[in-house]
Design a protein around this motif. Structure first.
Motif, PDB file in Angstrom:
ATOM      1  N   GLN A   1     -10.472 -12.856 -29.522  1.00 54.87           N
ATOM      2  CA  GLN A   1      -9.465 -12.385 -28.583  1.00 54.87           C
ATOM      3  C   GLN A   1      -9.352 -10.862 -28.614  1.00 54.87           C
ATOM      4  OE1 GLN A   1      -4.763 -12.709 -27.724  1.00 54.87           O
ATOM      5  NE2 GLN A   1      -5.788 -14.617 -28.233  1.00 54.87           N
ATOM      6  N   ALA A   2      -9.508 -10.270 -29.791  1.00 54.36           N
ATOM      7  CA  ALA A   2      -9.497  -8.810 -29.868  1.00 54.36           C
ATOM      8  C   ALA A   2     -10.603  -8.224 -28.993  1.00 54.36           C
ATOM      9  CB  ALA A   2      -9.672  -8.359 -31.317  1.00 54.36           C
ATOM     10  N   GLY A   3     -11.749  -8.902 -28.974  1.00 53.12           N
ATOM     11  CA  GLY A   3     -12.849  -8.448 -28.132  1.00 53.12           C
ATOM     12  C   GLY A   3     -12.481  -8.480 -26.658  1.00 53.12           C
ATOM     13  N   LEU A   4     -11.700  -9.488 -26.240  1.00 54.99           N
ATOM     14  CA  LEU A   4     -11.261  -9.565 -24.847  1.00 54.99           C
ATOM     15  C   LEU A   4     -10.327  -8.412 -24.497  1.00 54.99           C
ATOM     16  CD1 LEU A   4     -10.570 -13.399 -24.621  1.00 54.99           C
ATOM     17  CD2 LEU A   4     -12.427 -12.160 -23.503  1.00 54.99           C
ATOM     18  N   TRP A   5      -9.416  -8.086 -25.419  1.00 54.50           N
ATOM     19  CA  TRP A   5      -8.529  -6.944 -25.195  1.00 54.50           C
ATOM     20  C   TRP A   5      -9.347  -5.654 -25.061  1.00 54.50           C
ATOM     21  CZ3 TRP A   5      -3.600  -6.878 -23.855  1.00 54.50           C
ATOM     22  CH2 TRP A   5      -2.764  -7.943 -24.204  1.00 54.50           C
ATOM     23  N   ARG A   6     -10.309  -5.468 -25.942  1.00 47.71           N
ATOM     24  CA  ARG A   6     -11.058  -4.208 -25.968  1.00 47.71           C
ATOM     25  C   ARG A   6     -12.014  -4.085 -24.782  1.00 47.71           C
ATOM     26  NH1 ARG A   6     -13.733  -3.965 -31.660  1.00 47.71           N
ATOM     27  NH2 ARG A   6     -14.202  -6.114 -31.076  1.00 47.71           N
ATOM     28  N   LYS A   7     -12.657  -5.199 -24.412  1.00 47.72           N
ATOM     29  CA  LYS A   7     -13.610  -5.150 -23.300  1.00 47.72           C
ATOM     30  C   LYS A   7     -12.930  -4.844 -21.973  1.00 47.72           C
ATOM     31  CE  LYS A   7     -16.899  -8.404 -25.373  1.00 47.72           C
ATOM     32  NZ  LYS A   7     -17.423  -9.800 -25.347  1.00 47.72           N
ATOM     33  N   THR A   8     -11.675  -5.211 -21.851  1.00 47.12           N
ATOM     34  CA  THR A   8     -10.951  -4.978 -20.594  1.00 47.12           C
ATOM     35  C   THR A   8     -10.057  -3.743 -20.654  1.00 47.12           C
ATOM     36  OG1 THR A   8      -9.220  -6.511 -21.369  1.00 47.12           O
ATOM     37  CG2 THR A   8     -10.969  -7.421 -19.972  1.00 47.12           C
ATOM     38  N   LEU A   9     -10.197  -2.949 -21.688  1.00 46.05           N
ATOM     39  CA  LEU A   9      -9.322  -1.785 -21.874  1.00 46.05           C
ATOM     40  C   LEU A   9      -9.435  -0.785 -20.732  1.00 46.05           C
ATOM     41  CD1 LEU A   9      -7.293  -0.351 -23.689  1.00 46.05           C
ATOM     42  CD2 LEU A   9      -9.193   0.495 -25.069  1.00 46.05           C
ATOM     43  N   TYR A  10     -10.612  -0.732 -20.080  1.00 45.33           N
ATOM     44  CA  TYR A  10     -10.790   0.232 -18.994  1.00 45.33           C
ATOM     45  C   TYR A  10      -9.834  -0.039 -17.823  1.00 45.33           C
ATOM     46  CZ  TYR A  10     -13.547  -3.406 -16.616  1.00 45.33           C
ATOM     47  OH  TYR A  10     -13.955  -4.560 -16.004  1.00 45.33           O
ATOM     48  N   TRP A  11      -9.278  -1.271 -17.752  1.00 44.39           N
ATOM     49  CA  TRP A  11      -8.304  -1.560 -16.701  1.00 44.39           C
ATOM     50  C   TRP A  11      -7.023  -0.745 -16.883  1.00 44.39           C
ATOM     51  CZ3 TRP A  11      -8.918  -3.946 -12.190  1.00 44.39           C
ATOM     52  CH2 TRP A  11     -10.051  -4.737 -12.020  1.00 44.39           C
ATOM     53  N   PHE A  12      -6.755  -0.313 -18.098  1.00 46.73           N
ATOM     54  CA  PHE A  12      -5.601   0.577 -18.313  1.00 46.73           C
ATOM     55  C   PHE A  12      -5.834   1.897 -17.589  1.00 46.73           C
ATOM     56  CE2 PHE A  12      -3.044   3.727 -20.465  1.00 46.73           C
ATOM     57  CZ  PHE A  12      -1.863   3.063 -20.759  1.00 46.73           C
ATOM     58  N   ALA A  13      -7.060   2.426 -17.677  1.00 46.80           N
ATOM     59  CA  ALA A  13      -7.390   3.675 -16.979  1.00 46.80           C
ATOM     60  C   ALA A  13      -7.323   3.485 -15.464  1.00 46.80           C
ATOM     61  CB  ALA A  13      -8.775   4.151 -17.398  1.00 46.80           C
ATOM     62  N   ILE A  14      -7.772   2.315 -14.983  1.00 44.44           N
ATOM     63  CA  ILE A  14      -7.688   2.028 -13.553  1.00 44.44           C
ATOM     64  C   ILE A  14      -6.226   1.953 -13.110  1.00 44.44           C
ATOM     65  CG2 ILE A  14      -8.173   0.290 -11.777  1.00 44.44           C
ATOM     66  CD1 ILE A  14     -10.719  -0.410 -13.331  1.00 44.44           C
ATOM     67  N   GLY A  15      -5.399   1.281 -13.930  1.00 44.92           N
ATOM     68  CA  GLY A  15      -3.970   1.202 -13.621  1.00 44.92           C
ATOM     69  C   GLY A  15      -3.323   2.576 -13.564  1.00 44.92           C
ATOM     70  N   ALA A  16      -3.714   3.456 -14.488  1.00 41.99           N
ATOM     71  CA  ALA A  16      -3.179   4.822 -14.484  1.00 41.99           C
ATOM     72  C   ALA A  16      -3.583   5.555 -13.204  1.00 41.99           C
ATOM     73  CB  ALA A  16      -3.678   5.582 -15.708  1.00 41.99           C
ATOM     74  N   GLY A  17      -4.815   5.310 -12.735  1.00 39.91           N
ATOM     75  CA  GLY A  17      -5.268   5.930 -11.491  1.00 39.91           C
ATOM     76  C   GLY A  17      -4.492   5.421 -10.289  1.00 39.91           C
ATOM     77  N   LEU A  18      -4.271   4.105 -10.221  1.00 37.32           N
ATOM     78  CA  LEU A  18      -3.505   3.531  -9.113  1.00 37.32           C
ATOM     79  C   LEU A  18      -2.060   4.039  -9.130  1.00 37.32           C
ATOM     80  CD1 LEU A  18      -4.816  -0.158  -9.272  1.00 37.32           C
ATOM     81  CD2 LEU A  18      -5.409   1.585  -7.572  1.00 37.32           C
ATOM     82  N   TYR A  19      -1.477   4.132 -10.323  1.00 42.65           N
ATOM     83  CA  TYR A  19      -0.102   4.629 -10.423  1.00 42.65           C
ATOM     84  C   TYR A  19      -0.034   6.101 -10.031  1.00 42.65           C
ATOM     85  CZ  TYR A  19       4.580   5.408 -12.276  1.00 42.65           C
ATOM     86  OH  TYR A  19       5.919   5.715 -12.404  1.00 42.65           O
ATOM     87  N   SER A  20      -1.062   6.876 -10.372  1.00 40.38           N
ATOM     88  CA  SER A  20      -1.107   8.291  -9.981  1.00 40.38           C
ATOM     89  C   SER A  20      -1.173   8.425  -8.467  1.00 40.38           C
ATOM     90  CB  SER A  20      -2.309   8.983 -10.627  1.00 40.38           C
ATOM     91  OG  SER A  20      -2.212   8.952 -12.042  1.00 40.38           O
ATOM     92  N   CYS A  21      -1.964   7.551  -7.821  1.00 46.17           N
ATOM     93  CA  CYS A  21      -2.023   7.551  -6.356  1.00 46.17           C
ATOM     94  C   CYS A  21      -0.662   7.225  -5.760  1.00 46.17           C
ATOM     95  CB  CYS A  21      -3.069   6.552  -5.864  1.00 46.17           C
ATOM     96  SG  CYS A  21      -4.775   7.026  -6.191  1.00 46.17           S
TER      97      CYS A  21
END
Length: 400
Positions: free
Chosen positions: A100-120
């Motif tokens: 499960q830790a691997g699932l959290w880490r592999k999808t971590l880039y979605w946090f950066a995408i979320g930050a980009g959408l929120y910035s927009c």
């Protein structure tokens, strides 16, 4: 299970930039998913001891419950509910294991995408107010408007955006250069519009840290320095961005007007915290009595200066733990951060170390563990990277 994973974990990372109720629902779904898929027999006993150690701050609040008078217990129950993630994430990430830790880490880039959408979204809110000439539209009005729409305080926004920058700089996510550059520009624009002072100081130090890691030459550092200097000049020149600087200058030049801005208010809160600390430095006041004492002091200040100040917490996580639980509370918080930092340094895990620095700086000016946005961020990331190293070692940005 196979259908849920690709959707649930990206949504959990995106939920940091959504209203808290949505994040709560997603965390309930994740909790049920974890409890249905765990294999406790495969977890070493040492991992259970480590998980318990990470939950100690929550146990302080729980153990204070019988010491609190019945009339004041609803406030303490509210704090226990808000801080439940301090107990939840160490327990479930321990039980979930490496898969499960691997699932959290592999999808971590979605946090950066979320930050980009929120910035927009933040840029849209700013332009909408500017184009439609909203009365008194300025930096402070923009901060209030953006927070009212999503419920994300500018301090937490700044903390999240620092984290998003670090995901690129640490090599955790390496998209195409155009994507990386565009997202980081969006982060920088929103940071300058909101101007959270602590986050900007944090980002400045992290920039120097990663430049040192990349072994950047002097000429390359100079190329980074010139645009930064130009940005600072723009901040001073543009009236919208300069409002935050004017707050600080107003406090220095006219301290008698300090309560009307955030700098003066923080000064009053610091004096109030230190006054209480002088008399309760050893064992503290307890969470409920602390808030009651602060409310009384701020009410007295309001009468003294003939201005309503409102009611606030300590606005410093270190002082909050110290005043709540005395020296044991302070030593527990700093000890956990130090323990995590030692592990991050030993692994050369630059992402983990950067996260700890972001939190340590945010703790100076805000009670990060008093809001769901801060508690979930702290509990998830510190637990995840304490148990399992981050997916990448820091490398210079890709030139692809």
């Amino acid at each position: 299970k196979s259908y849920l994973e690709p959707v649930l974990f990206p949504l959990l990372w995106l939920s940091f930039f959504l209203p808290g109720s949505i994040q709560t629902v997603l965390l309930i779904v994740w909790t049920g998913y974890t409890l249905l898929t765990i294999h406790p027999s495969s977890i070493p006993a040492k991992r259970y001891r480590q998980a318990f150690l990470l939950t100690v701050p929550y146990w302080f609040y729980l153990l204070w419950l019988p010491l609190t008078v019945a009339a004041s217990r609803p406030l303490l129950w509210s704090l226990l509910e808000r801080k439940f993630s301090l107990l939840l994430f160490p327990a479930l990430l321990c039980l979930g294991g490496p898969e499960q830790a691997g699932l959290w880490r592999k999808t971590l880039y979605w946090f950066a995408i979320g930050a980009g959408l929120y910035s927009c979204f933040g840029l849209y809110v700013f332009l909408n107010g500017w184009i439609h000439a909203v009365p008194h539209w300025g930096q402070i009005a923009f901060r209030i408007q953006l927070e009212s729409l999503v419920g994300l305080h500018p301090v937490y926004t700044g903390m999240y955006l620092c984290m998003a920058f670090v995901l690129f700089w640490s090599g955790t996510w390496q998209p195409r250069r155009a994507v990386s550059f565009s997202l980081q520009v969006l982060y920088a624009v929103l940071l300058l519009l909101l101007f959270p002072k602590t986050a900007l100081c944090t980002l400045s130090v992290l920039t120097l840290f990663f430049l040192r890691i990349w072994q950047t030459s002097f000429s390359q550092i100079l190329r980074w320095t010139i645009p930064v200097i130009l940005l600072v000049i723009l901040v001073f020149i543009i009236p919208f961005s300069a409002e935050r600087w004017h707050e600080f200058l107003l406090y220095l030049m006219h301290p008698e007007q300090a309560p009307v801005n955030s700098v003066g208010l923080h000064h009053i809160l610091l004096h109030s915290d230190l006054y209480l600390l002088r008399h309760n430095w050893l064992w503290g006041l307890g969470p409920v009595h602390l808030q009651e004492s602060l409310d009384q002091i701020l009410f007295s200040y309001s009468l003294l200066i003939h201005r309503p100040l409102g009611f606030y917490n300590t606005h410093c996580e270190y002082l909050n733990q110290w005043l709540c639980f005395g020296l044991p509370g302070l030593f527990t918080l700093t000890g956990l951060l130090t323990m995590q930092a030692r592990k991050a340094i030993g692994r050369r895990d630059h992402l983990h170390l950067a996260i700890l620095f972001i939190l340590a700086m945010a703790f100076l000016t805000e009670n990060i563990l008093s809001r769901q946005q801060g508690v979930v961020f702290y509990a998830l990331l510190t637990t995840l990277f304490y148990f399992y190293a981050s997916p990448q070692i820091s490398i210079p940005p890709s030139n692809d």
